[in-house]
Design an enzyme around this catalytic site. Structure first.
Site, PDB file in Angstrom:
ATOM      1  N   ARG A  41       0.851  -1.200   0.000  1.00 35.89           N
ATOM      2  CA  ARG A  41       0.000   0.000   0.000  1.00 35.89           C
ATOM      3  C   ARG A  41       0.878   1.239   0.000  1.00 35.89           C
ATOM      4  O   ARG A  41       2.107   1.136  -0.118  1.00 35.89           O
ATOM      5  CB  ARG A  41      -0.915  -0.012   1.222  1.00 35.89           C
ATOM      6  CG  ARG A  41      -0.170  -0.048   2.538  1.00 35.89           C
ATOM      7  CD  ARG A  41      -1.151  -0.168   3.702  1.00 35.89           C
ATOM      8  NE  ARG A  41      -0.465  -0.110   4.976  1.00 35.89           N
ATOM      9  CZ  ARG A  41      -1.068  -0.231   6.145  1.00 35.89           C
ATOM     10  NH1 ARG A  41      -2.369  -0.430   6.197  1.00 35.89           N
ATOM     11  NH2 ARG A  41      -0.392  -0.147   7.263  1.00 35.89           N
ATOM     12  N   THR A  94       3.307   3.980   0.914  1.00 35.34           N
ATOM     13  CA  THR A  94       4.358   4.052   1.939  1.00 35.34           C
ATOM     14  C   THR A  94       4.998   5.426   1.996  1.00 35.34           C
ATOM     15  O   THR A  94       5.740   5.728   2.918  1.00 35.34           O
ATOM     16  CB  THR A  94       5.495   3.043   1.633  1.00 35.34           C
ATOM     17  OG1 THR A  94       6.074   3.398   0.373  1.00 35.34           O
ATOM     18  CG2 THR A  94       5.010   1.608   1.618  1.00 35.34           C
ATOM     19  N   TRP A 108      12.414   2.983 -11.564  1.00 36.13           N
ATOM     20  CA  TRP A 108      11.492   2.800 -12.703  1.00 36.13           C
ATOM     21  C   TRP A 108      12.218   3.030 -14.027  1.00 36.13           C
ATOM     22  O   TRP A 108      12.036   2.311 -14.996  1.00 36.13           O
ATOM     23  CB  TRP A 108      10.280   3.731 -12.586  1.00 36.13           C
ATOM     24  CG  TRP A 108       9.250   3.249 -11.594  1.00 36.13           C
ATOM     25  CD1 TRP A 108       8.795   3.909 -10.501  1.00 36.13           C
ATOM     26  CD2 TRP A 108       8.563   1.977 -11.604  1.00 36.13           C
ATOM     27  NE1 TRP A 108       7.871   3.140  -9.821  1.00 36.13           N
ATOM     28  CE2 TRP A 108       7.716   1.947 -10.486  1.00 36.13           C
ATOM     29  CE3 TRP A 108       8.605   0.859 -12.441  1.00 36.13           C
ATOM     30  CZ2 TRP A 108       6.895   0.865 -10.181  1.00 36.13           C
ATOM     31  CZ3 TRP A 108       7.796  -0.230 -12.153  1.00 36.13           C
ATOM     32  CH2 TRP A 108       6.957  -0.218 -11.027  1.00 36.13           C
ATOM     33  N   SER A 160       4.810  -1.869 -18.013  1.00 37.52           N
ATOM     34  CA  SER A 160       3.906  -0.748 -17.789  1.00 37.52           C
ATOM     35  C   SER A 160       2.673  -1.206 -17.006  1.00 37.52           C
ATOM     36  O   SER A 160       2.153  -0.483 -16.137  1.00 37.52           O
ATOM     37  CB  SER A 160       3.509  -0.139 -19.140  1.00 37.52           C
ATOM     38  OG  SER A 160       2.428   0.718 -18.982  1.00 37.52           O
ATOM     39  N   HIS A 206       3.680  -1.505 -13.406  1.00 40.37           N
ATOM     40  CA  HIS A 206       3.801  -0.164 -12.839  1.00 40.37           C
ATOM     41  C   HIS A 206       2.398   0.397 -12.522  1.00 40.37           C
ATOM     42  O   HIS A 206       2.159   0.915 -11.427  1.00 40.37           O
ATOM     43  CB  HIS A 206       4.534   0.723 -13.867  1.00 40.37           C
ATOM     44  CG  HIS A 206       5.009   2.038 -13.342  1.00 40.37           C
ATOM     45  ND1 HIS A 206       5.875   2.829 -14.046  1.00 40.37           N
ATOM     46  CD2 HIS A 206       4.740   2.730 -12.203  1.00 40.37           C
ATOM     47  CE1 HIS A 206       6.122   3.935 -13.371  1.00 40.37           C
ATOM     48  NE2 HIS A 206       5.442   3.904 -12.241  1.00 40.37           N
ATOM     49  N   ARG A 242      -2.659   9.072 -12.042  1.00 39.71           N
ATOM     50  CA  ARG A 242      -1.603   8.092 -12.341  1.00 39.71           C
ATOM     51  C   ARG A 242      -2.023   7.065 -13.389  1.00 39.71           C
ATOM     52  O   ARG A 242      -1.189   6.563 -14.136  1.00 39.71           O
ATOM     53  CB  ARG A 242      -1.189   7.355 -11.068  1.00 39.71           C
ATOM     54  CG  ARG A 242      -0.529   8.254 -10.059  1.00 39.71           C
ATOM     55  CD  ARG A 242       0.025   7.405  -8.931  1.00 39.71           C
ATOM     56  NE  ARG A 242       0.495   8.236  -7.831  1.00 39.71           N
ATOM     57  CZ  ARG A 242       1.527   7.921  -7.061  1.00 39.71           C
ATOM     58  NH1 ARG A 242       2.196   6.813  -7.280  1.00 39.71           N
ATOM     59  NH2 ARG A 242       1.887   8.703  -6.076  1.00 39.71           N
ATOM     60  N   CYS A 244      12.956   1.216  -0.321  1.00 35.34           N
ATOM     61  CA  CYS A 244      11.904   1.104   0.703  1.00 35.34           C
ATOM     62  C   CYS A 244      11.657  -0.394   0.853  1.00 35.34           C
ATOM     63  O   CYS A 244      11.376  -1.078  -0.127  1.00 35.34           O
ATOM     64  CB  CYS A 244      10.657   1.846   0.228  1.00 35.34           C
ATOM     65  SG  CYS A 244       9.072   1.169   0.763  1.00 35.34           S
ATOM     66  N   CYS A 251       8.282  -1.817  -0.279  1.00 35.96           N
ATOM     67  CA  CYS A 251       8.136  -1.749  -1.745  1.00 35.96           C
ATOM     68  C   CYS A 251       9.048  -2.781  -2.386  1.00 35.96           C
ATOM     69  O   CYS A 251       8.706  -3.402  -3.391  1.00 35.96           O
ATOM     70  CB  CYS A 251       8.498  -0.367  -2.270  1.00 35.96           C
ATOM     71  SG  CYS A 251       7.781   0.993  -1.339  1.00 35.96           S
TER      72      CYS A 251
END
Ligand code: FAD
Length: 462
Positions: A135, A137, A148, A255, A258, A287, A389, A392
């Site tokens: 979720r 962060t 990315w 993609s 992402h 987004r 992170c 993540c």
């Protein structure tokens, strides 16, 4: 529905003759079944190494937010059978590596693998995924953008290969990079210099020095706007007439991942004003909602994953879950069998045989292209060690391993070799990653519907 958040319609394309609408219908049943499965200990306990060094650049450290941290679980809770034996194939065949002296040996990557397995060091921990939901962060900024960017950069394949296979991969980026290349590069291609760390034995190669990495990264886009340009360039290229199917597939997979991660962030967003967790419609719109192709790519990943699960359905039916508790084993067995029977009722969703087809007069080129595709995807799994992170990184590892496992199932085995290889195909970690990844995409598809309804009701109130 307004264009902004409209669900996609029509055929998914790129080897999928499935319609977006079909995925939405299928997902109604799949989401329930997957949700049930990922709540069972077999699919909740995941073994991971969160401490590996980023092999590509010096990381400035980990995000210190409380929401970035990962709760470890007590190893005692993990059944012995899962800790060893064929349940963790990554454990076997670790060759000594004289090149690296006293450094710990690297795990052997099997030719079929699209992922680099975590080294089996003492550093590995078990986590209960229920205790560590993916979720919001707060992880963002240059570190996240760099990761990315590195992942999208992996969509460039080798020039010589492009020409001979009749493809035109990333030509503009290639041309730019070629002009900028220093003589010390020995004419090696960009990806060989930047993002390919030492391969496991028996390949010999040097770990790039920090100076070399800094030098290379100083030539790449630095901020989100520049990255946007790069990503758009690749996207256009991948939608253009000249680009190869394999390249489009690669781009759509990344993609889609992402976009799916973005949806998870927006769906479980922390509102700093109210101190509450909940969906953030504006986050979704900006987004994903205003980028129809990103929405479409989520469905693309979904059909790829569904096809992979379908292809290994016999393997799943015969799999021994070995929880140490017969009643529990029986429960998992029942749920997995129910998943398999749902899968068997599905229409065909993706035809992997259309990719990597031999071309006349280019025998051997297809194999090279496939090797490159696989190596680049392996790099994506390595890049996860650069995510700054912990939480993540955990979910990045799970989902890239899940997609890599799907690619392995689809492209490293045909139906006959899959049968022959029997129980030696996948490790427990790969099965857990595959099912959890499928579940995350399934949740994204469900969330798209919920966000669409929220958008609609906002419009009605205005
Ligand atoms: P980013 O999402 O960082 O995107 C950068 C640029 O890429 C955009 O400006 C756009 O041009 C382009 N782009 C965006 N989406 C797509 C797409 N779908 N297709 C093509 N191009 C696109 N944050 C969390 O809060 N929780 C997490 O669990 C989490 N997990 C992460 C896992 C990984 C592997 C990585 C690399 C990052 C993770 N993050 C997570 C950070 C998060 O993904 C974003 O990077 C961060 O929220 C900043 O978002 P942004 O809006 O600046 O754009």
């Amino acid at each position: 529905q307004p264009q902004q958040c409209a669900n996609p319609s029509g055929l998914i394309g790129d080897s999928s003759c499935c319609a977006y609408e079909t995925v939405e219908k299928l997902n109604i049943d799949f989401s329930k079944k997957l949700h049930e499965l990922v709540n069972m200990p077999f699919f909740r306990y995941f073994k991971v190494n969160l401490y590996k060094e980023c092999p590509f650049w010096d990381n400035a450290g980990l995000c210190m937010n409380e929401d970035c941290s990962v709760e470890r679980m007590d190893k005692e809770k993990v059944p012995e059978k899962w800790k060893n034996s064929h349940h963790d194939l990554g454990k076997v065949s670790i060759p000594a590596n004289p090149l690296f002296g006293s450094l710990p040996p690297r795990p052997l990557i099997k030719e079929q693998d699209f992922c680099v397995p975590d080294a089996d060091a003492d550093e590995e921990v078990y986590v209960d995924l229920k205790d560590n939901p993916e979720r919001f962060t707060g992880y963002s900024g240059p570190s996240a953008a760099k990761v990315w960017r590195a992942i999208y950069e992996e969509n460039c394949f080798d020039v010589a290969q492009e020409m001979t296979a009749g493809c035109h991969y990333c030509e503009s980026e290639r041309a730019k990079l070629k002009n900028q290349q220093q003589p010390k590069n020995n004419g090696q291609s960009h990806d060989q210099n930047i993002l390919v760390p030492p391969e496991p034995a028996p390949m010999k190669s040097e770990k790039p020095t920090k100076k070399k990495m800094d030098d290379i990264f100083s030539r790449l886009p630095k901020d989100s706007n520049e990255l946007q340009g790069l990503v758009q360039g690749i996207a256009q290229d991948s939608n253009g007439e000249e680009s190869c199917l394999e390249k489009r597939v690669y781009y759509r997979l990344i993609s889609g991942l992402h976009a799916s991660i973005s949806i998870h962030i927006c769906d479980e967003w922390f509102n700093q004003t109210t101190g509450e967790w909940g969906p953030n419609l504006d986050c979704f719109i900006s987004r994903v909602g205003v980028h129809p192709e990103r929405l479409e790519n989520i469905y693309f990943d979904y059909v790829v994953l569904l096809r992979a699960v379908s292809k290994i359905s016999d393997f799943l039916t015969g799999y021994e879950f070995c929880t140490g508790d017969e009643a529990l084993d029986k429960n998992i067995r029942t749920s997995v069998d129910e998943l398999v029977s749902l899968v068997k009722k599905c229409p065909p969703t993706f035809d992997e045989k259309l990719l990597f087809q031999e071309q006349k007069g280019a025998v051997g080129q297809t194999r090279m292209l496939k090797n490159q595709f696989r190596n680049h995807f392996r790099n994506v799994t390595r890049i996860m060690d650069c995510v700054g992170c912990e939480k993540c990184r955990l979910w990045g590892k799970i989902q890239t391993t899940g997609l890599g496992t799907a690619l392995k199932i689809l492209f490293s085995y045909d139906d006959a070799s899959l049968k022959r290889s029997a129980d030696n195909i996948l490790s427990r970690s790969e099965i857990v990653a595959l099912i959890n990844t499928f579940n995350r995409f399934s949740e994204s598809i469900s969330a798209i519907d919920r966000f669409g309804a929220m958008y609609q009701s906002r419009l009605e109130q205005e």
